[in-house]
Write a protein that holds these residues in place. Structure first.
Motif, PDB file in Angstrom:
ATOM      1  N   UNK A 124       0.837  -1.199   0.000  1.00 38.95           N
ATOM      2  CA  UNK A 124       0.000   0.000   0.000  1.00 38.95           C
ATOM      3  C   UNK A 124       0.874   1.252   0.000  1.00 38.95           C
ATOM      4  N   UNK A 125       1.854   1.288   0.880  1.00 36.85           N
ATOM      5  CA  UNK A 125       2.723   2.461   0.988  1.00 36.85           C
ATOM      6  C   UNK A 125       3.530   2.648  -0.301  1.00 36.85           C
ATOM      7  N   UNK A 126       4.011   1.541  -0.872  1.00 35.38           N
ATOM      8  CA  UNK A 126       4.770   1.634  -2.121  1.00 35.38           C
ATOM      9  C   UNK A 126       3.902   2.158  -3.262  1.00 35.38           C
ATOM     10  N   UNK A 127       2.644   1.738  -3.277  1.00 34.58           N
ATOM     11  CA  UNK A 127       1.761   2.131  -4.371  1.00 34.58           C
ATOM     12  C   UNK A 127       1.083   3.467  -4.190  1.00 34.58           C
ATOM     13  N   UNK A 128       0.747   3.814  -2.922  1.00 28.85           N
ATOM     14  CA  UNK A 128      -0.037   5.018  -2.667  1.00 28.85           C
ATOM     15  C   UNK A 128       0.752   6.126  -1.974  1.00 28.85           C
ATOM     16  N   UNK A 129       1.912   5.778  -1.443  1.00 28.83           N
ATOM     17  CA  UNK A 129       2.762   6.780  -0.818  1.00 28.83           C
ATOM     18  C   UNK A 129       2.602   6.927   0.673  1.00 28.83           C
ATOM     19  N   UNK A 130       1.524   6.390   1.237  1.00 27.69           N
ATOM     20  CA  UNK A 130       1.305   6.506   2.684  1.00 27.69           C
ATOM     21  C   UNK A 130       0.224   5.538   3.116  1.00 27.69           C
ATOM     22  N   UNK A 131       0.103   5.384   4.417  1.00 27.37           N
ATOM     23  CA  UNK A 131      -1.070   4.748   5.023  1.00 27.37           C
ATOM     24  C   UNK A 131      -1.466   5.661   6.173  1.00 27.37           C
ATOM     25  N   UNK A 132      -2.575   6.361   5.991  1.00 30.04           N
ATOM     26  CA  UNK A 132      -2.997   7.372   6.955  1.00 30.04           C
ATOM     27  C   UNK A 132      -3.997   6.835   7.968  1.00 30.04           C
ATOM     28  N   UNK A 133      -4.938   6.016   7.485  1.00 32.10           N
ATOM     29  CA  UNK A 133      -5.972   5.448   8.342  1.00 32.10           C
ATOM     30  C   UNK A 133      -5.931   3.932   8.240  1.00 32.10           C
ATOM     31  N   UNK A 134      -5.907   3.274   9.382  1.00 30.86           N
ATOM     32  CA  UNK A 134      -6.007   1.818   9.423  1.00 30.86           C
ATOM     33  C   UNK A 134      -7.253   1.462  10.204  1.00 30.86           C
ATOM     34  N   UNK A 135      -8.197   0.816   9.529  1.00 30.13           N
ATOM     35  CA  UNK A 135      -9.442   0.406  10.164  1.00 30.13           C
ATOM     36  C   UNK A 135      -9.425  -1.111  10.293  1.00 30.13           C
ATOM     37  N   UNK A 136      -9.192  -1.603  11.496  1.00 31.79           N
ATOM     38  CA  UNK A 136      -9.080  -3.038  11.750  1.00 31.79           C
ATOM     39  C   UNK A 136     -10.465  -3.619  12.016  1.00 31.79           C
ATOM     40  N   UNK A 190      -8.129   2.719  14.017  1.00 26.53           N
ATOM     41  CA  UNK A 190      -9.404   2.418  14.682  1.00 26.53           C
ATOM     42  C   UNK A 190      -9.574   0.905  14.696  1.00 26.53           C
ATOM     43  N   UNK A 191      -9.612   0.345  15.880  1.00 26.17           N
ATOM     44  CA  UNK A 191      -9.779  -1.093  16.051  1.00 26.17           C
ATOM     45  C   UNK A 191     -11.237  -1.411  16.379  1.00 26.17           C
ATOM     46  N   UNK A 192     -11.722  -2.476  15.791  1.00 23.95           N
ATOM     47  CA  UNK A 192     -13.119  -2.848  16.047  1.00 23.95           C
ATOM     48  C   UNK A 192     -13.213  -3.838  17.204  1.00 23.95           C
ATOM     49  N   UNK A 193     -13.820  -3.386  18.283  1.00 23.09           N
ATOM     50  CA  UNK A 193     -14.136  -4.256  19.408  1.00 23.09           C
ATOM     51  C   UNK A 193     -15.594  -4.683  19.244  1.00 23.09           C
ATOM     52  N   UNK A 194     -16.315  -4.812  20.322  1.00 24.78           N
ATOM     53  CA  UNK A 194     -17.712  -5.226  20.255  1.00 24.78           C
ATOM     54  C   UNK A 194     -18.404  -4.871  21.558  1.00 24.78           C
ATOM     55  N   UNK A 195     -19.672  -4.488  21.459  1.00 25.96           N
ATOM     56  CA  UNK A 195     -20.448  -4.220  22.664  1.00 25.96           C
ATOM     57  C   UNK A 195     -20.645  -5.485  23.493  1.00 25.96           C
ATOM     58  N   UNK A 196     -20.334  -6.645  22.917  1.00 29.44           N
ATOM     59  CA  UNK A 196     -20.458  -7.902  23.670  1.00 29.44           C
ATOM     60  C   UNK A 196     -19.500  -7.963  24.852  1.00 29.44           C
ATOM     61  N   UNK A 197     -18.479  -7.119  24.871  1.00 30.34           N
ATOM     62  CA  UNK A 197     -17.562  -7.128  26.016  1.00 30.34           C
ATOM     63  C   UNK A 197     -18.255  -6.575  27.257  1.00 30.34           C
ATOM     64  N   UNK A 198     -19.333  -5.829  27.062  1.00 29.07           N
ATOM     65  CA  UNK A 198     -20.114  -5.307  28.182  1.00 29.07           C
ATOM     66  C   UNK A 198     -21.333  -6.179  28.463  1.00 29.07           C
ATOM     67  N   UNK A 199     -21.903  -6.752  27.402  1.00 31.88           N
ATOM     68  CA  UNK A 199     -23.128  -7.541  27.562  1.00 31.88           C
ATOM     69  C   UNK A 199     -22.853  -8.923  28.119  1.00 31.88           C
TER      70      UNK A 199
END
Length: 253
Positions: free
Chosen positions: A77-89, A141-150
């Motif tokens: 990605x970095x080689x092709x686009x020049x950067x990685x600004x946002x990572x959404x896991x 931004x990492x994706x967790x889940x509301x299940x950690x509370x429920x």
């Protein structure tokens, strides 16, 4: 909304469901979106949709449970686009997970939750961090889940893995703040996707909707603006936070 023109966003698990909506959201705000998924056909379809809608996107196919594949994918990605600004896991073991009480969880299923939901998130962060440090900027931004509370019975393996994502998020936030990198998490509740319908028992869905103060199930479009906000200038002074998007079912203090 912030203009993401010139930014590069990598969204994992973007071939369907919430991930696909994340990809559309970022593309709609001007970012070049890397649609990353293990399913080549699904990723290509989302990429095509974005391009035909006037956005810019490319496809990257790899398994996030493979550390070397994650590193190679990010480097490309970095080689092709020049950067990685946002990572959404976003990618996670969800559709194919099984529900069972703790002592009956198959050890292979337990390990698979760790490999994908915990290690996969870490591998992607590990690969992206050096590039973001060199830039002096990054939004994870990492994706967790509301299940950690429920604490849903029968979902120990999944909820455990998503709780680990929160700890990872907070630790990385402390480590990376001095480099201009923020790390936050989003914790969706019951979201109406094919994966949810395949993974969550009907009774759990029914109770979830009934217990929501807003009185309805969530949709991918309810979550994507929250993730977009966490990558925007408006969230520049936020890091180590978990934003719960579940219609008010869980209200952690």
């Amino acid at each position: 909304m912030s203009d993401f023109t010139g930014r590069v966003a990598v969204v994992t698990g973007a071939g369907n469901g919430i991930g696909a909506e994340y990809a559309r959201h970022f593309a709609g705000r001007g970012a070049h979106v890397v649609v990353a998924d293990i399913d080549a056909a699904a990723a290509a379809a989302v990429t095509k949709e974005i391009v035909e809608s006037g956005g810019t996107a490319s496809t990257s196919v790899f398994d996030i449970a493979d550390a070397q594949a994650c590193a190679a994918g990010v480097d490309a990605v970095v080689a092709g686009q020049g950067s990685i600004d946002f990572l959404i896991n976003n990618a996670a073991l969800y559709r194919n997970r099984s529900f069972d009480i703790a002592e009956n969880i198959g050890l292979d299923m337990w390990q698979r939750n760790i490999d994908i939901n915990i290690s996969g998130t870490y591998y992607m962060c590990r690969a992206a961090i050096p590039h973001m440090k060199r830039q002096g900027f990054g939004r994870i931004v990492n994706q967790s889940s509301a299940s950690i509370y429920a604490t849903v019975p029968g979902s120990l393996h999944y909820s455990m893995s998503k709780a680990a994502v929160v700890t990872m998020t907070k630790t990385l936030a402390r480590e990376l703040g001095p480099f201009g990198i923020t790390v936050n998490a989003v914790a969706p509740g019951v979201i109406d996707t094919e994966a949810t319908l395949a993974a969550v028992p009907a009774e759990v869905l029914r109770k979830g909707v009934a217990g929501a103060p807003l009185g309805r199930v969530g949709h991918p479009e309810d979550v994507s603006p929250v993730v977009g906000f966490l990558c925007s200038a408006g969230a520049g002074y936020m890091t180590g936070q978990v934003l719960v998007v579940d219609g008010g079912i869980n209200m952690p203090g």
